[in-house]
Design an enzyme around this catalytic site. Structure first.
Site, PDB file in Angstrom:
ATOM      1  N   CYS A 215     -70.605  -4.412 -26.958  1.00 26.83           N
ATOM      2  CA  CYS A 215     -70.791  -5.551 -26.638  1.00 26.83           C
ATOM      3  C   CYS A 215     -69.669  -6.449 -25.725  1.00 26.83           C
ATOM      4  CB  CYS A 215     -71.192  -6.565 -27.864  1.00 26.83           C
ATOM      5  SG  CYS A 215     -69.906  -6.886 -29.210  1.00 26.83           S
TER       6      CYS A 215
ATOM      7  N   HIS B 296     -69.678 -10.195 -32.366  1.00 27.17           N
ATOM      8  CA  HIS B 296     -70.458  -9.999 -31.414  1.00 27.17           C
ATOM      9  C   HIS B 296     -70.449 -10.906 -30.264  1.00 27.17           C
ATOM     10  CE1 HIS B 296     -74.132  -7.680 -29.867  1.00 27.17           C
ATOM     11  NE2 HIS B 296     -74.564  -8.991 -29.356  1.00 27.17           N
TER      12      HIS B 296
ATOM     13  N   HIS C 267     -76.737  -9.119 -23.488  1.00 24.12           N
ATOM     14  CA  HIS C 267     -75.612  -8.467 -24.418  1.00 24.12           C
ATOM     15  C   HIS C 267     -76.192  -7.045 -24.631  1.00 24.12           C
ATOM     16  CE1 HIS C 267     -78.049  -8.881 -28.430  1.00 24.12           C
ATOM     17  NE2 HIS C 267     -79.026  -9.030 -27.295  1.00 24.12           N
TER      18      HIS C 267
END
Length: 337
Positions: free
Chosen positions: A253, A301, A313
């Site tokens: 990510c 994240h 993402h």
């Protein structure tokens, strides 16, 4: 992840729920007690938990690796400085050696006798004063450099010690990552144990429509560099999630965000935690395309806001770079780079 899918139902959950409804209806028609939902919900929750744990482990791995790289540079710089100072010390030792040789060749006369036998006492006194000043200056420089040498040696030893600790930390994180991978493999085995129709529904729901361009309306990027980063992130759609990777063939990510902004000439920290503070914080209601959106209280994240409530993402192992709703996980924090 389990937490975010409770907030905003994903295609994965909707597809799974539909499949379970069909199974339950069939079971009811046959007079059986529909007891499949709970075990399947437990399986999905376990997979979500493992995905979240794996992502946190990856970011911890990235952080340890980033710190190790930084410390390697510090150690290298210290070694260079030590080498340069050693050369200066060697030069000064040669100069001091020349002076000592000259004194030896002169016979090392007592200063009072040398003055007595000097043809020009005034000239002798001038030279002697200069010699004393030169010797004192060089001796002082040598002492200063020796002190600095000791300090830099201590710095190098300390940096090496820290580097050793970080290497141990990195290995520990890597070992944890392997543990999580083992758990993910077990979770996949659980999914594979489901009837083929349910398993296919899970797989389709987790991927269907995610790589297609959503309607982003007239959303305007926050800046020219944000527009360049957006173009880079879009070019990565469909690329696989890869542990600790920052492109161009695979990403985690934070690696996707770092790579995307690098294409725009902007250097971002390697971890999602670092990226959270890589710019100005703005409310989610004021998010613009190109803004970074970090999730959870520990910022484990990160995605890039694209407009119209969508982010790009790298979700988790097995899921490609894709679009998802900005509210997919709790604790969203927006950063304008």
């Amino acid at each position: 992840m389990g937490s975010h899918r409770r907030l905003v139902p994903s295609g994965f959950d909707r597809g799974a729920s539909a499949a379970l409804c069909v199974i339950s209806a069939a079971a009811a028609a046959l007079g059986a007690v529909p007891a499949l939902a709970a075990p399947h919900d437990d399986t999905r929750a376990e997979v979500d938990r493992l995905y979240e744990e794996a992502e946190k482990a990856t970011e911890a791995y990235n952080k340890a690796d980033e710190r190790a790289d930084s410390l390697r540079k510090e150690v290298s710089g210290a070694q260079d400085r030590i080498a340069r100072q050693q050369e200066r010390i060697n030069s000064m030792r040669e100069a001091l050696g020349s002076l000592a040789g000259a004194q030896y060749r002169s016979g090392g006369l007592d200063p009072s006798l040398a003055l007595l036998f000097s043809d020009d006492p005034d000239d002798y006194l001038d030279k002697a004063a200069v010699l004393d000043r030169i010797s004192a200056h060089q001796a002082g420089e040598l002492k200063d450099l020796q002190d600095a040498m000791r300090e830099l040696s201590q710095e190098r030893a300390e940096a090496s010690r820290k580097l050793g600790e970080l290497e141990k930390s990195r290995k520990a994180v890597a070992a944890h990552k392997r543990t999580v991978e083992g758990k993910l493999a077990k979770a996949r085995q659980l999914l594979n144990s489901l009837p083929s129709a349910e398993r296919a529904a899970y797989d389709r729901a987790s991927r269907s429509g995610r790589s297609d361009m959503p309607d982003l309306g007239g959303a305007v990027p926050a800046s020219g560099r944000a527009a360049a980063a957006i173009a880079a992130a879009r070019s990565a759609l469909g690329k696989p999630y890869v542990w600790g990777a920052s492109g161009p063939s695979g990403f985690d990510c934070s690696g996707l965000m770092q790579w995307s902004y690098a294409q725009a000439g902007v250097s971002l920290p390697r971890t999602s935690q670092g990226q959270r503070f890589a710019g100005r914080q703005v409310p989610l209601s004021q998010a613009q395309p190109g803004d970074l959106v970090t999730y959870r209280s520990d910022a484990s994240h990160v995605g890039m806001y694209m407009g119209n409530g969508q982010v790009i993402h790298a979700p988790y192992p097995g899921a490609p770079v894709r679009y998802d709703p900005v509210g997919m996980m709790p604790g969203a924090t927006v950063t304008r780079v």
